[in-house]
Design an enzyme around this catalytic site. Structure first.
Site, PDB file in Angstrom:
ATOM      1  CB  ILE B   5      -0.873   0.059   1.281  1.00 14.00           C
ATOM      2  CG1 ILE B   5      -1.722  -1.208   1.419  1.00 14.00           C
ATOM      3  CG2 ILE B   5      -1.751   1.304   1.274  1.00 14.00           C
ATOM      4  CD1 ILE B   5      -2.430  -1.271   2.761  1.00 14.00           C
ATOM      5  N   GLY B   8       6.968   3.801   3.780  1.00 13.94           N
ATOM      6  CA  GLY B   8       7.367   4.959   4.575  1.00 13.94           C
ATOM      7  C   GLY B   8       8.860   4.942   4.790  1.00 13.94           C
ATOM      8  CB  ALA B   9      11.094   7.198   6.670  1.00 17.75           C
ATOM      9  CD  GLU B  10       9.877   3.511  11.980  1.00 16.00           C
ATOM     10  OE1 GLU B  10      10.950   3.130  12.480  1.00 16.00           O
ATOM     11  OE2 GLU B  10       8.919   3.914  12.648  1.00 16.00           O
ATOM     12  CB  ALA B  11       7.307   0.321   8.391  1.00 13.44           C
ATOM     13  CG  ASP B 122       5.934  11.618  13.047  1.00 13.19           C
ATOM     14  OD1 ASP B 122       6.040  12.854  12.923  1.00 13.19           O
ATOM     15  OD2 ASP B 122       6.179  10.822  12.126  1.00 13.19           O
TER      16      ASP B 122
END
Lengths: 325, 207
Positions: B5, B8-11, B122
């Site tokens: 989908i 992101g930056a980490e996942a 965040d």
């Protein structure tokens, strides 16, 4: 016609000369650092004693005389007050005596623009890392065009942290590149890792690392602290890269001389199909050429300043500077 | 088959079904820039902590996805369908009235979390999904904390302040300040002013 730039933010006094974005000369002298931090008044005294020699050296290197200079830039800030004053007075003296326009330059803008110029990069995400600063910025597209801060340190700059650690660990000379050398071949000790969104803090890590020196080798502590701090910067940078959707990353400032940091950022840029740009070490260290370069851009884009409005500002924030080019 | 989908930056987020329910699988991927020790401990700790925080948030009635399963670097969450608030704000796709209503809702949700000792970490428009009923759903507790620290709560408010226009922020703040049963809001906002002053080279006022 060429532009002279004078830099005196902290330990370095520099004079550089630019013409149409090309660097013709870049001379500097650095206050010798050994086991202690900087005492601003002493550094300023050192700068004052070397002002003539460095500026004269830059003119000779470029093969120019004062008559060939059409503008003079100096660092307005951020930096140490007494040191900034020396550069400002030198710039004013030459400017007033020879009737040359004067341009107050933001130090961080100097680091960023000199890297952009070197690689012809227009609109990068910037990681600016130096002694007193650690910021992630990019140009805004608002009417007041300026570098907008995506994230930054909430306490000290990364360079300050590395230098403070070097002093605590007895690493000589006490600065960041020597910490990197001490860290080679170290093993990892778990350390506090603090990223808040795209902001980060370093003092907790510094306190932890300093205490860890009691029971661990300097090598292991230096390695773990450096890996942790750089990972924090990289995580925040990657998040800002995705948020800003920029395609280029610029890393600049004194700590951008670190090979390990550039290696980590290289990995991030490859994984996100972005390009990483870092200038050579002599341009990432403080220097006069970057100040000359920005002053030339200020002049060419129609900025002008009355001599009386040319002061210094120790807390001259990057995001308050209007970018007119 | 799970379908990606979002990344992101980490996942990376994968869409799938689990026990007959539409789910999002949040997979924290290996980051090659950091050493294995830091990388694996961050992925594991953040996954566990995120699960714990989201369960606490569900328990106090906040609008967050339900946690269905927790692995070492994987979370399985119920899928929320809707539009990301940052896209709505940027694209101006919701009419003005809606955006203000949604920002109020986001303020109430944050007050509810804070009242129950949950900090998001965040809290920006990129982490709020707006469903068809114009309700705000809070996602991504990866940087969250279970704490009543004024500092951490103030950072939540600060991040929202930085991510929207002044008008939308004032709407958000008003509902945050006036949420029932939450008395610390004024203290949080006072701390927020402190944090902004602490930022490097921020203009400081005397007295």
């Amino acid at each position: 016609m060429a532009v002279l730039g004078i830099e005196s933010t902290a330990h370095t006094f520099g004079a550089g000369i630019c013409e149409k974005g090309r660097i013709l000369a870049n001379r500097k002298i650095m206050y010798p650092i050994w086991d202690k931090g900087l005492i601003p008044a002493k550094v300023a005294e050192f700068h004052a004693a070397n002002t003539y020699k460095v500026i004269r050296g830059a003119l000779t290197e470029a093969g120019l005389g004062v008559a060939d200079i059409s503008g003079i830039g100096y660092t307005k800030g951020p930096g140490l007050g007494p040191c900034l004053s020396v550069g400002m007075v030198a710039a004013k003296t030459i400017a007033v005596k020879n009737d040359i326009p004067l341009f107050p330059v933001n130090h961080a803008v100097g680091h960023i623009e000199v890297t952009k110029q070197a690689f012809h990069v227009k609109d990068p995400l910037v990681l600016y890392v130096s002694g007193g600063n650690s910021q992630i910025v990019a140009l805004s597209d608002e009417r007041f065009r300026h570098y907008m801060v995506y994230g930054e340190t909430l306490d000290v700059g990364i360079g300050n942290m590395l230098d403070s650690f070097a002093r605590a660990a007895g690493i000589l000379p006490a600065w960041g590149s020597e910490v990197a050398r001490a860290a080679l071949g170290g093993s990892y000790i778990k350390m506090p890792y603090t990223v808040k969104g795209m902001d980060f803090t370093f003092t907790g890590l510094l306190t932890f690392a300093t205490r860890a020196l009691e029971n661990n080798s300097v090598r292991d502590v230096a390695y773990s602290m450096q890996e942790t701090a750089f990972s924090m910067l990289c995580e925040a940078t990657e998040r800002a890269l995705l948020l800003s959707k920029k395609k280029d990353i610029v890393v600049c400032g004194g700590v951008a001389q670190s090979d390990r940091l550039k290696q980590m950022l290289g990995s991030i840029s490859r994984e996100n199909r972005a390009n990483l740009f870092a200038a050579t070490n002599d341009l990432n260290a403080d220097n006069g050429a970057m100040i000359a370069l920005v002053a030339e851009k200020m002049q060419d884009s129609g900025q002008s300043y009355a001599v009386d409005d040319c002061g210094i500002s120790q807390r001259y924030r990057l995001d308050s500077v209007k970018i007119t080019w | 088959m799970p379908k990606i989908i979002d990344k992101g930056a980490e996942a990376r987020l994968l869409g799938s079904t689990f026990l007959g329910v539409d789910v999002v699988i949040k997979d924290r991927v290996r980051k090659n820039y950091r050493i294995e020790e830091i990388d694996s401990s961050i992925r594991k700790e953040r996954t566990r902590s995120e699960a714990r925080i989201m369960c606490a948030a569900s328990a106090c009635g906040a609008r967050v996805p339900l946690v269905l399963w927790v692995g070492s670097s994987v979370l399985v969450l119920t899928r929320i369908y809707g539009a990301m608030l940052n896209r709505l704000v940027e694209g101006g796709r919701a009419d003005g009235q809606d955006l203000f209503g949604i920002m109020s809702d986001a303020g109430r949700q944050l007050a509810l979390l804070h009242r129950n000792g949950i900090v998001h970490g965040d809290y920006t428009t990129a982490n709020i999904i707006v469903d068809r009923q114009h309700k705000a759903w809070i996602i991504d507790f990866g940087l969250g904390e279970l704490t009543s620290s004024l500092e951490s709560r103030a950072v939540d408010v600060l991040l929202m302040k930085r991510s929207v226009s002044a008008a939308l922020y004032s709407c958000f703040l008003e509902s945050y300040l006036s949420s029932r049963g939450y008395d610390d809001a004024d203290k949080v906002v006072a701390r927020l002013a402190d944090i902004e002053r602490r930022g490097r080279y921020q203009k400081r006022t005397l007295g």
